[in-house]
Design a protein around this motif. Structure first.
Motif, PDB file in Angstrom:
ATOM      1  N   ILE A   1       0.826  -1.201   0.000  1.00  0.00           N
ATOM      2  CA  ILE A   1       0.000   0.000   0.000  1.00  0.00           C
ATOM      3  C   ILE A   1       0.867   1.261   0.000  1.00  0.00           C
ATOM      4  CG2 ILE A   1      -1.769   1.286   1.259  1.00  0.00           C
ATOM      5  CD1 ILE A   1      -2.801  -1.237   0.012  1.00  0.00           C
ATOM      6  N   GLU A   2       1.880   1.311   0.875  1.00  0.00           N
ATOM      7  CA  GLU A   2       2.702   2.513   0.960  1.00  0.00           C
ATOM      8  C   GLU A   2       3.439   2.800  -0.352  1.00  0.00           C
ATOM      9  OE1 GLU A   2       5.229   2.407   4.342  1.00  0.00           O
ATOM     10  OE2 GLU A   2       3.573   2.253   5.787  1.00  0.00           O
ATOM     11  N   PRO A   3       4.056   1.785  -1.006  1.00  0.00           N
ATOM     12  CA  PRO A   3       4.662   2.082  -2.318  1.00  0.00           C
ATOM     13  C   PRO A   3       3.626   2.567  -3.336  1.00  0.00           C
ATOM     14  CG  PRO A   3       5.539   0.024  -1.444  1.00  0.00           C
ATOM     15  CD  PRO A   3       4.416   0.423  -0.543  1.00  0.00           C
ATOM     16  N   MET A   4       2.402   2.017  -3.260  1.00  0.00           N
ATOM     17  CA  MET A   4       1.354   2.461  -4.193  1.00  0.00           C
ATOM     18  C   MET A   4       1.016   3.928  -3.960  1.00  0.00           C
ATOM     19  SD  MET A   4      -2.150   3.149  -4.630  1.00  0.00           S
ATOM     20  CE  MET A   4      -3.191   2.230  -3.518  1.00  0.00           C
ATOM     21  N   LEU A   5       0.996   4.362  -2.665  1.00  0.00           N
ATOM     22  CA  LEU A   5       0.746   5.776  -2.374  1.00  0.00           C
ATOM     23  C   LEU A   5       1.882   6.654  -2.915  1.00  0.00           C
ATOM     24  CD1 LEU A   5      -0.642   5.536   1.282  1.00  0.00           C
ATOM     25  CD2 LEU A   5      -1.924   5.940  -0.824  1.00  0.00           C
ATOM     26  N   ASP A   6       3.127   6.160  -2.827  1.00  0.00           N
ATOM     27  CA  ASP A   6       4.247   6.916  -3.395  1.00  0.00           C
ATOM     28  C   ASP A   6       4.076   7.087  -4.901  1.00  0.00           C
ATOM     29  OD1 ASP A   6       5.587   7.404  -1.060  1.00  0.00           O
ATOM     30  OD2 ASP A   6       6.798   5.572  -1.151  1.00  0.00           O
ATOM     31  N   VAL A   7       3.593   6.018  -5.568  1.00  0.00           N
ATOM     32  CA  VAL A   7       3.354   6.109  -7.016  1.00  0.00           C
ATOM     33  C   VAL A   7       2.285   7.152  -7.301  1.00  0.00           C
ATOM     34  CG1 VAL A   7       2.482   4.864  -9.026  1.00  0.00           C
ATOM     35  CG2 VAL A   7       4.088   3.738  -7.468  1.00  0.00           C
ATOM     36  N   LEU A   8       1.191   7.137  -6.499  1.00  0.00           N
ATOM     37  CA  LEU A   8       0.080   8.055  -6.727  1.00  0.00           C
ATOM     38  C   LEU A   8       0.503   9.510  -6.517  1.00  0.00           C
ATOM     39  CD1 LEU A   8      -2.905   8.644  -7.237  1.00  0.00           C
ATOM     40  CD2 LEU A   8      -3.321   8.210  -4.803  1.00  0.00           C
ATOM     41  N   PHE A   9       1.158   9.766  -5.363  1.00  0.00           N
ATOM     42  CA  PHE A   9       1.562  11.148  -5.089  1.00  0.00           C
ATOM     43  C   PHE A   9       2.705  11.590  -6.011  1.00  0.00           C
ATOM     44  CE2 PHE A   9      -0.411  10.218  -0.871  1.00  0.00           C
ATOM     45  CZ  PHE A   9      -1.416  11.172  -0.960  1.00  0.00           C
ATOM     46  N   GLY A  10       3.546  10.643  -6.433  1.00  0.00           N
ATOM     47  CA  GLY A  10       4.574  10.994  -7.416  1.00  0.00           C
ATOM     48  C   GLY A  10       3.955  11.444  -8.725  1.00  0.00           C
ATOM     49  N   PHE A  11       2.906  10.776  -9.144  1.00  0.00           N
ATOM     50  CA  PHE A  11       2.187  11.166 -10.351  1.00  0.00           C
ATOM     51  C   PHE A  11       1.603  12.571 -10.188  1.00  0.00           C
ATOM     52  CE2 PHE A  11      -2.053  11.574 -12.261  1.00  0.00           C
ATOM     53  CZ  PHE A  11      -1.722  11.526 -13.609  1.00  0.00           C
TER      54      PHE A  11
END
Length: 350
Positions: free
Chosen positions: A30-40
């Protein structure tokens, strides 16, 4: 690209679930997925710059509000699930307690029947009414909460002739000794075992070991019951209910992956059912033994009605007068006392 508040339908919109699940799997958490989302959002939008260049404060407030809103929704649903499970556990515990108490009462009744003396005979006239011509056979008025154990009414002809035609008298005596149905219900071979209280029905269906909830189809409307098991051509039950139920107050659970428990709430919570579905074999409701401990839960008028119904049911099963019939006998006795000059030698009440 400026940020905007998402429509209220989006939090529960499943269209993006496959895409987001793919991101979670590839990001491995979940945390890496949030990094992907906020990075986008950082790389491709002005989300962190703010709509008017105020900086990241507006972005933090937006994220905090979204997290708070979804956390509140999740907590609410979790609380509902906990409460629902608690209610189901309470009903399940109450159902097991009722079964145990019913079995204890049945065993006690069978033990008591073995030690009961020969019942006293109260004669009836040839027409089926109570013969009160001699005065000695008048039954004493019972109180609303008092039974008349040890008495059995038999026709005059049967008292005079102990050997009745075709063994009818013997059959009646044998029928009197039949124990009440266990749990006030019965067994429908190949389908279910059922019990009942005045307000609820409980069905238990044996299933193959390892059965899962998704293998079952259980539907109940106010007038019909459907039970299907995956892999079987014919449903376990697909029949019309004897009387209406309340579907919204009814539920089912799977126990130990081999037993289906169904609780149906009766629409009329003041009557006994002789069977669950119209094509089942019925039970003798006159032999039902109500759950006396439940009377304390009823209001005054309802409790009085139930106690009267229970008393009349017991009186009928023993061949004794019901409360209304006893009132007629009492009225006749008072009338006789007021008019001693009249001849009541041939008076009968039926």
């Amino acid at each position: 690209m400026s940020s905007s508040s998402p429509p209220s339908r989006w939090p529960d919109d499943p269209r993006f679930d496959p895409l987001l699940m793919n991101i979670v799997q590839q990001a491995r958490g979940i945390e890496p997925m949030l990094d992907v989302l906020f990075g986008f959002l950082r790389r491709k939008t002005d989300f962190f710059a703010g709509p008017s260049g105020e900086g990241s404060a507006a972005a933090l407030a937006t994220v905090s509000e979204a997290v708070r809103r979804h956390a509140q929704t999740a907590d609410g649903k979790r609380a509902e699930e906990i409460e629902k499970k608690r209610r189901e556990d309470e009903k399940k515990a109450r159902r097991k307690k009722n079964k145990t108490e019913e079995e204890d009462r049945r065993r006690k009744k069978q033990t008591d029947e073995k030690s009961v003396a020969e019942p006293e005979v109260v004669e009836m006239g040839d027409s089926g009414g109570f013969d009160i011509s001699g005065g000695s056979n008048i039954v004493e008025p019972p109180s609303a909460a008092t039974e008349m154990p040890g008495k059995r009414v038999v026709p005059t002809s049967a008292a005079a002739d102990p050997v009745s035609p075709a063994g009818e008298h013997d059959e009646s005596k044998a029928d009197d000794k039949v124990p009440p149905p266990l749990g006030n219900g019965g067994t429908v071979p190949g389908k279910y075992v059922w019990t009942q209280t005045l307000s609820e029905l409980y069905l238990t269906v044996d299933l193959p070991t390892g059965t899962r909830s998704r293998d079952l189809t259980v539907n109940f409307t106010k007038g019909r019951l459907l039970i299907k098991l995956k892999g079987r051509a014919e449903p376990i039950c697909d029949d019309t209910l004897l009387k209406p139920v309340l579907p919204d107050d009814s539920f089912w659970t799977l126990e130990d992956m081999n037993k289906l428990n169904i609780q149906l709430e009766k629409r009329n919570g003041m009557e006994w059912w002789e069977k669950v579905c119209t094509n089942d074999v019925g039970i003798d409701t006159t032999k039902i033994q109500p759950e006396n401990s439940k009377l304390a839960d009823l209001d005054g008028d309802t409790r009085q009605t139930v106690e009267k119904m229970m008393f009349d049911q017991r009186q009928k099963s023993m061949g004794l007068p019901t409360s209304e019939e006893q009132q007629k006998l009492d009225m006749l006795e008072k009338f006789k006392a007021l008019h001693p000059e009249m001849d009541f030698s041939n008076t009968k009440i039926s």
